[in-house]
Design an enzyme around this catalytic site. Structure first.
Site, mmCIF file in Angstrom:
data_model
loop_
_atom_site.group_PDB
_atom_site.id
_atom_site.type_symbol
_atom_site.label_atom_id
_atom_site.label_comp_id
_atom_site.label_asym_id
_atom_site.label_seq_id
_atom_site.Cartn_x
_atom_site.Cartn_y
_atom_site.Cartn_z
ATOM 1 N N HIS A 1 0.799 -1.226 0.000
ATOM 2 C CA HIS A 1 0.000 0.000 0.000
ATOM 3 C C HIS A 1 0.831 1.275 0.000
ATOM 4 O O HIS A 1 0.272 2.361 0.198
ATOM 5 C CB HIS A 1 -0.927 0.027 1.216
ATOM 6 C CG HIS A 1 -2.132 -0.853 1.079
ATOM 7 N ND1 HIS A 1 -3.293 -0.449 0.458
ATOM 8 C CD2 HIS A 1 -2.347 -2.135 1.478
ATOM 9 C CE1 HIS A 1 -4.173 -1.433 0.486
ATOM 10 N NE2 HIS A 1 -3.625 -2.466 1.102
ATOM 11 N N LYS B 1 0.291 14.338 2.166
ATOM 12 C CA LYS B 1 -1.066 14.621 1.698
ATOM 13 C C LYS B 1 -1.303 16.120 1.525
ATOM 14 O O LYS B 1 -2.276 16.550 0.940
ATOM 15 C CB LYS B 1 -2.093 14.005 2.644
ATOM 16 C CG LYS B 1 -2.036 12.469 2.641
ATOM 17 C CD LYS B 1 -3.041 11.861 3.599
ATOM 18 C CE LYS B 1 -2.912 10.350 3.682
ATOM 19 N NZ LYS B 1 -3.478 9.647 2.520
ATOM 20 N N THR C 1 -8.877 6.584 -1.796
ATOM 21 C CA THR C 1 -10.254 6.136 -2.023
ATOM 22 C C THR C 1 -11.251 7.263 -1.791
ATOM 23 O O THR C 1 -12.362 7.210 -2.306
ATOM 24 C CB THR C 1 -10.616 4.936 -1.117
ATOM 25 O OG1 THR C 1 -10.273 5.245 0.239
ATOM 26 C CG2 THR C 1 -9.898 3.682 -1.554
ATOM 27 N N LYS D 1 -8.953 13.399 5.131
ATOM 28 C CA LYS D 1 -8.089 12.219 5.086
ATOM 29 C C LYS D 1 -7.103 12.300 6.237
ATOM 30 O O LYS D 1 -7.045 13.314 6.930
ATOM 31 C CB LYS D 1 -7.355 12.119 3.747
ATOM 32 C CG LYS D 1 -6.648 13.394 3.317
ATOM 33 C CD LYS D 1 -6.035 13.253 1.935
ATOM 34 C CE LYS D 1 -7.080 13.332 0.861
ATOM 35 N NZ LYS D 1 -7.069 12.216 -0.078
ATOM 36 N N ARG D 2 -6.336 11.260 6.426
ATOM 37 C CA ARG D 2 -5.316 11.254 7.474
ATOM 38 C C ARG D 2 -4.394 12.454 7.310
ATOM 39 O O ARG D 2 -4.045 12.837 6.194
ATOM 40 C CB ARG D 2 -4.543 9.939 7.384
ATOM 41 C CG ARG D 2 -3.483 9.715 8.414
ATOM 42 C CD ARG D 2 -3.055 8.244 8.391
ATOM 43 N NE ARG D 2 -2.670 7.803 7.061
ATOM 44 C CZ ARG D 2 -1.420 7.848 6.586
ATOM 45 N NH1 ARG D 2 -0.443 8.336 7.336
ATOM 46 N NH2 ARG D 2 -1.142 7.405 5.391
ATOM 47 N N LYS E 1 -14.909 8.322 -3.721
ATOM 48 C CA LYS E 1 -16.176 8.612 -3.043
ATOM 49 C C LYS E 1 -16.713 9.973 -3.462
ATOM 50 O O LYS E 1 -17.912 10.136 -3.739
ATOM 51 C CB LYS E 1 -15.979 8.557 -1.528
ATOM 52 C CG LYS E 1 -15.638 7.182 -1.001
ATOM 53 C CD LYS E 1 -15.041 7.229 0.401
ATOM 54 C CE LYS E 1 -14.434 5.884 0.773
ATOM 55 N NZ LYS E 1 -13.542 5.934 1.923
#
Length: 790
Positions: free
Chosen positions: A341, A535, A637, A529-530, A641
């Site tokens: 991952h 990110k 992901t 998100k985390r 969504k």
């Protein structure tokens, strides 16, 4: 109701009504669940350190096909089903994308009639409940098991097994074979708790089996003769109790110290050993020939956390079933498959040799032998390529490389998006790919459309069904049929109305949780998100700061009102991520209280982000922020969504964003930033200077200076930390390199939103092309190309 609580329905609160309803539903599904647990087809066992399930009542009612019936029955009793749905507490068994993906996969396996079961840990406290205190993240234990049990679980004490830690292992020759004798080990009982995973309208029910650590019962005493006597004194007994309890106490203990690392390793082996023992027990019960285990069993290692599946299966096959090494190794490899991952080396786990040796002496012996045989094999192929061999070694330096172990011991290795897989093959795992290219394949992630569209956005689901029928619910490729309505102004107007209503619903939640009034007519620009540096929530925040300056400079600036929404948790030991949270919260405080701009600009950081909040946020989003540094996000992901719910993606060409772009085309996504080859070249050859960019760009210098000049109050230490990451340490994730391009992309968003018809058209095109990102497609690929491959 009388039987459970000794009171009438009228006297009961929502939690009691919920428990009663779930008890009835579990009774209803009991026989079907039992039959599916005993089926004889090939079974998939999906090992994952976390499962982020979300609330289950609504999902289980939908998948059981009785939602309407139950709602109507409850209405006649004066009970609102929505009140009971909202009374359910989110099980805190996961953190982010990894756990949510695992939950989506379980949903798809059951819905596709695949006998696929999850193995995880029943964490007492899960990750943590996030609170903001003076803008800082504060972690509070998430006591999700409020009544010491979870309404959907069923405990199976008769299926408990013993997991052994520590002690010493002696190899004794017996009948020409070496037999291991494990003495003075610490025994821990793994007690299974089963949660039903109900397929969509097919009467198919799989199981998520979670293990809780406990002290062995008296009936285990005959097989504990070689264990350490932990009850020498009252103090010893307390220490033993703590040793046992901490294993299933909390998800992702802080591993910034040796004690935390050791606990993580304990958790990983506890999960793996309990699960593997359970599989073999079940096989024996069903009279499956262990020699043909791979014909009946597929073991999937989801990320590196369950890598010990490989030596643990070897241990059971050799030590308990009497197989020789070669036969055990052949069975293990054929049964096992591994999903990687990440390309980030710090996320590919390594454990110190001493740690494994002390905690898992027999497992270390097996890993050592796997490594020795593998290195001999490599040396015979690549005798003069020491660097290559060292990179591929399972044991190197003082560490055991868990990703290498998973690759060597599996028949399949997959990435989770096309770009990610290509980087694995050509960069990160290049040596393994060159050696065994047939092992490597791609399985782009997907999402359970039943939860993320049908349940979270019922109005949109109804519109889709009215337009194209309901076949899309079982086959999301049918969503393509929506494309024929892309120029239908009535349909586009209806789509806009649904989005607006979802925004009103979210605005109410924001008002309730944050005390902030937001304008539903504004652009809802969302990043959830985390919290991690790659990110780049920081880049988003710096752009907001830039926009704030622009409005202060020109109060008549022609921009659409914008509401920026964040949701994220930072790992407890990740100081930089906590600094970014503090920065965003203080920036929000300043902007939201500045009357000069707050008609056009609002910033909201929603506390304690999780699945249930995501189900409200995603349908309301206009813009989906997918702005990771290219090459760093394996797949993502949330991007899928948002797309499925009609948000427009603002993205780098990273992870599955590339495949979203391929589906919708240049005109229906906003792209910016460095390309993969540029990032890889910077990382290999250098040549990037954030200080040069900072010195030569007024807008960048202004927002970076604001981190340390007092413009944003109360971020002294945090601002300095962020400033140093960008300038002193040369901006590892290229925030400043992409920033100017990001500003331009945000302007495109602003201009596009002015033309509502065009915006709605792009929104519809995104929904129409999102079907390929259903986890049903992903799981079909896993099943046909990995688990059931002949």
């Amino acid at each position: 109701m009388d039987l459970l609580y000794k009171q009438s329905i009228k006297e009961a609160n929502n939690e009691q009504l919920l428990n009663t309803l779930v008890t009835v539903l579990k009774t209803k599904i009991a026989n079907t669940w039992k039959e599916n647990r005993l089926n004889k087809e090939k079974e998939v066992y999906y090992f994952c350190i976390e499962f982020l399930l979300g609330r289950q009542l609504e999902s289980n009612l939908l998948n059981s096909g009785i939602m309407k019936e139950v709602r109507e029955i409850l209405d006649t009793m004066g009970i609102n089903l929505d009140d009971l749905i909202n009374a359910e507490y989110d099980p805190a068994l996961g953190n982010g994308g990894l756990g949510r993906l695992a939950a989506c996969f379980l949903d798809s396996m059951a819905s596709l009639n695949i006998s696929g079961h999850g193995y995880g840990i029943r964490y007492e406290y899960g990750l943590f409940e996030q609170k903001f205190v003076n803008g800082h993240q504060v972690e509070v234990p998430d006591n999700w098991l409020k009544e010491e049990s979870y309404i959907w679980e069923t405990v199976r004490p008769n299926k408990a097994v013993i997991v052994k830690f520590g002690g010493e292992v002696q190899l004794i020759e017996k009948n020409g074979k070496l037999k291991p004798i494990h003495k003075n080990y610490i025994p821990v009982m793994a007690v299974p708790y089963d949660i039903p995973i109900i397929g969509y309208e097919n009467e198919y029910i799989n199981t998520l089996r979670l293990f809780k650590s406990d002290i062995p019962r008296k009936d285990f005493e005959p097989i504990l003769k070689d264990s350490k006597n932990s009850y020498g004194s009252y103090h010893d007994a307390l220490q033993y109790r703590y040793y046992v309890d901490e294993i299933s106490q909390v998800l992702y203990p802080n591993d910034s110290n040796d004690a935390g690392k050791m606990l993580r390793l304990k958790q990983e082996y506890f999960l793996v050993s309990a699960g593997m023992q359970d599989i073999i027990r079940k096989c024996k019960k069903n009279k499956i020939d262990i020699k043909k285990l791979n014909e009946k069993i597929a073991i999937h290692i989801n990320d590196t956390h369950p890598s010990l599946c490989i030596p643990e299966l070897m241990r059971i096959l050799m030590d308990e079933e009497g197989f020789g090494w070669d036969e055990a190794w052949d069975i293990t490899k054929k049964c096992s498959s591994y999903t990687n991952h990440t390309i980030m080396t710090e996320a590919m786990e390594k454990w110190q040799i001493k740690m494994i040796k002390d905690l898992l002496p027999r497992i270390y012996m097996i890993i050592e032998e796997i490594n020795k045989r593998y290195l001999n094999e490599l040396r015979s192929k690549y005798s003069n390529e020491n660097e290559k061999i060292n990179k591929m070694a399972i044991i190197s330096g003082n560490n055991v490389n868990m990703a290498n172990l998973s690759i060597v011991g599996s028949s399949s290795v997959n990435g989770v998006a096309n770009l990610h897989t290509e980087i694995l093959k050509n960069e990160v795992l290049k040596e393994f790919y060159e050696d065994e290219p047939f092992k490597f394949n791609n399985k782009t992630n997907g999402i359970a459309h039943r939860r993320w569209l049908m349940l979270s956005n019922p109005q949109l689901s109804s519109l889709i069904t009215n337009l194209i029928g309901d076949e899309w619910k079982r086959d999301t490729t049918k969503l393509k049929q929506l494309g024929k309505y892309k120029n239908d102004k009535n349909v586009l107007k209806e789509l806009e109305k649904i989005k607006y209503q979802n925004k009103i619903n979210l605005a109410k939640i924001i008002k309730e949780k944050n005390g902030i009034e937001v304008n539903p007519n504004s652009i809802f620009d969302v990043q959830i998100k985390r919290l991690h540096a790659y990110k780049r929530q920081l880049m988003n925040a710096l752009h907001i700061l830039h926009l704030y300056h622009e409005l202060l400079d020109n109060p008549n600036l022609d921009i659409e009102p914008r509401t920026f929404i964040f949701g994220a948790k930072a790992a407890p030991g990740y100081y930089f991520a906590k600094c970014v949270i503090k920065f965003i919260n203080e920036l929000a405080q300043k902007i939201n209280n500045d009357k000069r701009v707050n008609e056009k600009l609002k910033v909201v950081f929603i506390e304690n982000y999780g699945v249930s909040l995501a189900e409200k946020i995603i349908p309301a989003a206009n813009v989906s922020e997918q702005i990771s540094t290219t090459t760093k996000e394996a797949s993502g992901t949330s991007n899928m969504k948002f797309m499925m719910n009609g948000a427009i993606t603002l993205a780098t060409l990273d992870g599955a964003n590339i495949e979203i772009h391929e589906q919708v085309g240049d005109e229906n996504i906003i792209l910016f930033g460095l390309l993969a080859h540029q990032v890889l070249e910077y990382n290999k050859f250098g040549g990037y200077s954030s200080a040069d960019i900072y010195s030569n760009n007024f807008y960048i210098k202004r927002v970076v200076d604001d981190l340390v000049n007092g413009f944003i109050p109360n971020i002294g230490e945090e601002g300095r930390q962020i400033y140093n990451s960008l300038i002193t340490y040369n901006d590892e994730f290229f925030v400043l390199r992409d920033f100017e391009n990001y500003i331009e992309s945000q302007k495109k968003i602003n201009d596009l939103y002015k033309d509502k018809n065009k915006w709605n058209k792009i929104s519809l095109i995104n929904i129409a092309n999102s079907g390929v990102f259903s986890s049903d497609r992903t799981i079909n690929e896993y099943a046909n190309e990995i688990w059931y491959k002949k």
